[in-house]
Design a protein around this motif. Structure first.
Motif, PDB file in Angstrom:
ATOM      1  N   CYS A   1       0.864  -1.098  -0.085  1.00  0.00           N
ATOM      2  CA  CYS A   1       0.034   0.062  -0.078  1.00  0.00           C
ATOM      3  C   CYS A   1       1.115   1.128   0.195  1.00  0.00           C
ATOM      4  O   CYS A   1       0.625   2.362  -0.685  1.00  0.00           O
ATOM      5  CB  CYS A   1      -0.968  -0.111   1.162  1.00  0.00           C
ATOM      6  SG  CYS A   1      -2.194  -1.228   1.095  1.00  0.00           S
ATOM      7  N   THR A   2       1.875   1.228   0.733  1.00  0.00           N
ATOM      8  CA  THR A   2       2.820   2.309   0.969  1.00  0.00           C
ATOM      9  C   THR A   2       3.427   2.579  -0.822  1.00  0.00           C
ATOM     10  O   THR A   2       3.672   3.369  -1.013  1.00  0.00           O
ATOM     11  CB  THR A   2       3.946   2.080   1.888  1.00  0.00           C
ATOM     12  OG1 THR A   2       3.257   1.867   3.282  1.00  0.00           O
ATOM     13  CG2 THR A   2       4.978   3.171   1.851  1.00  0.00           C
ATOM     14  N   LYS A   3       3.903   1.431  -1.214  1.00  0.00           N
ATOM     15  CA  LYS A   3       4.557   1.587  -2.536  1.00  0.00           C
ATOM     16  C   LYS A   3       3.410   2.163  -3.530  1.00  0.00           C
ATOM     17  O   LYS A   3       3.861   3.090  -4.206  1.00  0.00           O
ATOM     18  CB  LYS A   3       4.848   0.059  -2.829  1.00  0.00           C
ATOM     19  CG  LYS A   3       5.754  -0.020  -4.025  1.00  0.00           C
ATOM     20  CD  LYS A   3       6.129  -1.492  -4.479  1.00  0.00           C
ATOM     21  CE  LYS A   3       6.913  -1.399  -5.542  1.00  0.00           C
ATOM     22  NZ  LYS A   3       8.599  -1.135  -5.038  1.00  0.00           N
ATOM     23  N   MET A   4       2.218   1.581  -3.496  1.00  0.00           N
ATOM     24  CA  MET A   4       1.341   2.050  -4.520  1.00  0.00           C
ATOM     25  C   MET A   4       1.028   3.746  -4.313  1.00  0.00           C
ATOM     26  O   MET A   4       0.995   4.420  -5.160  1.00  0.00           O
ATOM     27  CB  MET A   4       0.050   1.527  -4.649  1.00  0.00           C
ATOM     28  CG  MET A   4       0.182   0.130  -5.077  1.00  0.00           C
ATOM     29  SD  MET A   4      -1.490  -0.636  -5.132  1.00  0.00           S
ATOM     30  CE  MET A   4      -1.868  -1.416  -3.431  1.00  0.00           C
ATOM     31  N   GLU A   5       0.935   4.169  -2.945  1.00  0.00           N
ATOM     32  CA  GLU A   5       0.465   5.325  -2.820  1.00  0.00           C
ATOM     33  C   GLU A   5       1.868   6.386  -3.129  1.00  0.00           C
ATOM     34  O   GLU A   5       1.417   7.564  -3.636  1.00  0.00           O
ATOM     35  CB  GLU A   5       0.419   5.577  -1.110  1.00  0.00           C
ATOM     36  CG  GLU A   5      -0.953   5.015  -0.678  1.00  0.00           C
ATOM     37  CD  GLU A   5      -0.756   4.750   0.767  1.00  0.00           C
ATOM     38  OE1 GLU A   5       0.100   5.281   1.639  1.00  0.00           O
ATOM     39  OE2 GLU A   5      -1.607   4.143   1.465  1.00  0.00           O
ATOM     40  N   PHE A   6       3.157   5.979  -3.001  1.00  0.00           N
ATOM     41  CA  PHE A   6       4.197   6.727  -3.246  1.00  0.00           C
ATOM     42  C   PHE A   6       4.117   7.065  -4.847  1.00  0.00           C
ATOM     43  O   PHE A   6       4.459   8.006  -5.316  1.00  0.00           O
ATOM     44  CB  PHE A   6       5.477   5.948  -2.753  1.00  0.00           C
ATOM     45  CG  PHE A   6       6.629   6.764  -3.271  1.00  0.00           C
ATOM     46  CD1 PHE A   6       7.166   7.900  -2.282  1.00  0.00           C
ATOM     47  CD2 PHE A   6       7.392   6.512  -4.245  1.00  0.00           C
ATOM     48  CE1 PHE A   6       8.449   8.403  -2.367  1.00  0.00           C
ATOM     49  CE2 PHE A   6       8.663   7.297  -4.647  1.00  0.00           C
ATOM     50  CZ  PHE A   6       9.199   8.198  -3.711  1.00  0.00           C
TER      51      PHE A   6
END
Length: 386
Positions: free
Chosen positions: A134-139
């Motif tokens: 999720c962090t990866k996608m948001e970034f």
């Protein structure tokens, strides 16, 4: 020529439909072999076919259409392997994959919360992995110039950071958060295992270790980003203001170095990835000249040799050639699937078959043309008689 056009259109539709059916069947086969509740690592060949499928259809629609049917809330191993495949798709899939995956961000986060409340070792890992993804996608949705594989030139990072020091400061914090999510997952996996040959040679141990290959790749790039960004910040802001950043970087540096050193000694990783070495100490951000000593970490993934290691996984032709109803769609073309797996049928060169197919198609078209000409002459004769 209307008859010819209709015949050609029907044949084209039939061929495209058959090709799509074959693509769907192969993707379903690869997805079901890659993502299951068996405690074994995801095989590279299955993941690669799924990834190539995203390039073929320019997105991850097919992957998600099947993935939504998985009972991810009932098996933590299944969910773990799903996260691993998703991580690989985000890194190496078509660039449209990011937006397709972002549509499922909410459900992915919910699965993470579910497994975080259950006393299950894989459940703990799933909770951390979903948070990382999720962090990866948001970034990357926020910083669209930086792809999910994080492989960009320094000029792109400079452009993303911009000239506003507040934006540089914020981007640095986001990269720190990104790295924290990566390292937390790696540390937890390694804490659950030990580096003995007995553990890492078992498929149960390899199932947990396999995603760390992508974590190594991500962390190597994120480390470089933060070195560049911190030197940029120190060129514009007082050293005291950035004490917290330097402390956080040092903590991550030590954690990353420990992770890389432990992974490098594990037999499992030796044939799969060449893990770089970090310097003895973190860069001295208080001296701008120290940037010249920074060497970008390089991760090497050797060519894998597992494509034909079991009988049920022999390469399949990804475009079926129908010899009974030749089609102009069979013309030779550069196909990313064929480039990856080579010509189908055990090395048989299908160009000869394509040539024969085109010859047959030409003869068929000539016959149809003669038929149309005959029908036109009959109509002209009939009209003249009337």
């Amino acid at each position: 020529m209307n008859i010819h056009t209709r015949v050609k259109s029907r044949r084209t539709e039939h061929h495209l439909g058959a090709e799509r059916d074959h693509f769907d069947k192969q993707q379903l086969s690869s997805i079901s072999k890659a993502i299951n509740n068996t405690e074994t690592p995801v095989k590279e060949k299955h993941a690669r076919r799924i990834i190539l499928g995203t390039h073929r259809e320019k997105g991850a629609y097919t992957f998600w259409s099947y993935a939504q049917g998985f009972p991810l809330g009932t098996s933590s191993i299944l969910c773990w392997k799903f996260c691993h495949v998703l991580h690989k798709i985000l890194r190496d899939g078509h660039h449209n994959v990011l937006q397709d995956c972002m549509r499922h961000h909410g459900s992915l986060a919910e699965y993470g919360k579910l497994w975080s409340h259950l006393h299950d070792k894989y459940g703990q890992l799933v909770a951390l992995y979903t948070k990382l993804l999720c962090t990866k996608m948001e970034f990357h949705v926020k910083h669209t110039e930086i792809p999910p594989n994080l492989e960009v030139k320094d000029e792109v990072l400079e452009r993303t950071a911009g000239t506003d020091i507040n934006n540089v400061f914020q981007l640095t914090v986001e990269v720190f958060d990104y790295m924290d999510a990566e390292l937390k997952l790696a540390e937890t996996v390694l804490r659950q295992l030990n580096s003995s040959i007995a553990v890492t040679s078992l498929t149960s141990g390899q199932c947990r270790l396999a995603p760390l290959i992508q974590v190594v790749q991500d962390c190597s790039q994120l480390y470089h980003f933060n070195v560049k960004l911190l030197f940029k910040l120190h060129a514009c802001l007082p050293a005291d203001t950035l004490q917290g950043h330097r402390d956080r970087f040092r903590e991550q540096f030590n954690s990353l170095k420990n992770f890389f050193n432990r992974a490098r000694e594990m037999v499992y990783f030796k044939r799969l990835i060449q893990i770089p070495r970090l310097p003895d100490s973190p860069p001295n951000f208080l001296h701008a000249a120290a940037l010249a000593k920074h060497v970008k970490l390089v991760v090497v993934i050797p060519e894998d040799d597992d494509q034909q290691d079991d009988d049920d996984d022999e390469p399949e032709p990804l475009i079926e050639v129908d010899t009974s109803t030749p089609s102009l769609q069979s013309q030779p073309q550069v196909d990313i699937f064929d480039q990856a797996f080579g010509p189908p049928n055990g090395g048989f060169d299908e160009r000869d078959l394509q040539i024969e197919s085109l010859k047959s198609e030409l003869e068929l078209l000539r016959a149809e043309l003669e038929k149309v000409k005959t029908e036109v002459r009959i109509l002209e004769y009939h009209n003249a008689s009337v």
